[in-house]
Design a protein around this motif. Structure first.
Motif, mmCIF file in Angstrom:
data_model
loop_
_atom_site.group_PDB
_atom_site.id
_atom_site.type_symbol
_atom_site.label_atom_id
_atom_site.label_comp_id
_atom_site.label_asym_id
_atom_site.label_seq_id
_atom_site.Cartn_x
_atom_site.Cartn_y
_atom_site.Cartn_z
ATOM 1 N N UNK A 44 -1.767 7.791 1.191
ATOM 2 C CA UNK A 44 -1.288 7.470 -0.148
ATOM 3 C C UNK A 44 0.155 7.878 -0.400
ATOM 4 N N UNK A 45 0.656 8.868 0.310
ATOM 5 C CA UNK A 45 2.035 9.288 0.063
ATOM 6 C C UNK A 45 3.024 8.170 0.395
ATOM 7 N N UNK A 46 2.662 7.286 1.304
ATOM 8 C CA UNK A 46 3.538 6.158 1.658
ATOM 9 C C UNK A 46 3.036 4.830 1.092
ATOM 10 N N UNK A 47 1.717 4.630 1.075
ATOM 11 C CA UNK A 47 1.154 3.352 0.639
ATOM 12 C C UNK A 47 0.733 3.356 -0.828
ATOM 13 N N UNK A 48 0.883 4.494 -1.513
ATOM 14 C CA UNK A 48 0.578 4.574 -2.933
ATOM 15 C C UNK A 48 -0.859 4.952 -3.220
ATOM 16 N N UNK A 49 -1.059 5.685 -4.283
ATOM 17 C CA UNK A 49 -2.388 6.140 -4.675
ATOM 18 C C UNK A 49 -3.331 5.025 -5.070
ATOM 19 N N UNK A 50 -2.776 3.884 -5.471
ATOM 20 C CA UNK A 50 -3.593 2.724 -5.863
ATOM 21 C C UNK A 50 -3.391 1.553 -4.912
ATOM 22 N N UNK A 51 -2.988 1.857 -3.680
ATOM 23 C CA UNK A 51 -2.744 0.842 -2.646
ATOM 24 C C UNK A 51 -1.574 -0.071 -3.006
ATOM 25 N N UNK A 61 -4.433 -5.869 -1.015
ATOM 26 C CA UNK A 61 -5.088 -7.091 -0.559
ATOM 27 C C UNK A 61 -5.064 -7.216 0.960
ATOM 28 N N UNK A 62 -5.005 -6.102 1.641
ATOM 29 C CA UNK A 62 -4.847 -6.135 3.101
ATOM 30 C C UNK A 62 -6.019 -6.818 3.803
ATOM 31 N N UNK A 63 -7.203 -6.756 3.211
ATOM 32 C CA UNK A 63 -8.373 -7.375 3.815
ATOM 33 C C UNK A 63 -8.285 -8.889 3.894
ATOM 34 N N UNK A 65 -5.450 -10.327 4.595
ATOM 35 C CA UNK A 65 -4.346 -10.576 5.521
ATOM 36 C C UNK A 65 -4.667 -10.167 6.956
ATOM 37 N N UNK A 66 -5.485 -9.124 7.097
ATOM 38 C CA UNK A 66 -5.809 -8.615 8.433
ATOM 39 C C UNK A 66 -7.306 -8.362 8.535
ATOM 40 N N UNK A 67 -7.825 -8.503 9.740
ATOM 41 C CA UNK A 67 -9.236 -8.210 9.997
ATOM 42 C C UNK A 67 -9.438 -6.698 10.154
ATOM 43 N N UNK A 68 -10.673 -6.278 10.136
ATOM 44 C CA UNK A 68 -11.009 -4.876 10.384
ATOM 45 C C UNK A 68 -10.364 -4.400 11.681
ATOM 46 N N UNK A 69 -10.486 -5.186 12.736
ATOM 47 C CA UNK A 69 -9.949 -4.798 14.048
ATOM 48 C C UNK A 69 -8.436 -4.646 14.013
ATOM 49 N N UNK A 70 -7.764 -5.543 13.307
ATOM 50 C CA UNK A 70 -6.303 -5.462 13.200
ATOM 51 C C UNK A 70 -5.874 -4.231 12.402
ATOM 52 N N UNK A 101 -12.128 -4.384 3.221
ATOM 53 C CA UNK A 101 -12.895 -4.904 2.086
ATOM 54 C C UNK A 101 -12.021 -5.163 0.863
ATOM 55 N N UNK A 102 -10.749 -4.787 0.930
ATOM 56 C CA UNK A 102 -9.809 -5.028 -0.168
ATOM 57 C C UNK A 102 -9.135 -6.376 0.038
ATOM 58 N N UNK A 103 -9.660 -7.366 -0.650
ATOM 59 C CA UNK A 103 -9.144 -8.742 -0.481
ATOM 60 C C UNK A 103 -8.412 -9.217 -1.715
#
Length: 103
Positions: A44-51, A61-63, A65-70, A101-103
């Motif tokens: 969170x220090x770089x990506x933010x407390x609320x993503x 919304x990373x889910x 853009x990328x799969x679990x494996x990615x 799971x964050x889409x």
């Protein structure tokens, strides 16, 4: 003697505040694998407390853009300025699953 004791206490407080202690033995395994707590502690220090992103890209919304494996690959091996190995093993897997799971 007071200087030595004060230095020791200050060092102990700093280690505890910065996560320098061994929390694995005191935390339950469920807490150790709580992806939100792991994210807040390591990401969170770089990506933010609320993503929302900060000095690093947003992950809200990373889910989509990328799969679990990615996502797991980035967590384990790094990408760009992000170093690899911030989380390892089951912890990396738990956060990767949660983020996917964050889409």
């Amino acid at each position: 003697m007071k200087k030595i004791l004060s230095g020791f206490l200050l060092s102990t407080l700093l280690l505890a505040a910065c996560g320098g202690g061994d929390t694995e033995s005191s935390d339950s395994s469920a807490e150790q694998l709580d992806p939100e707590k792991l994210y807040m502690g390591k990401c969170s220090s770089c990506h933010g407390g609320n993503l929302e992103g900060s000095s690093a890209p947003p992950l809200a919304n990373i889910g989509s853009q990328k799969s679990y494996e990615e996502i797991l690959d980035v967590i384990e091996n790094g990408q760009g300025r992000m170093p690899g190995g911030m989380l390892k093993g089951e912890r990396a897997e738990a956060v990767a699953q949660w983020l996917s799971e964050h889409e």
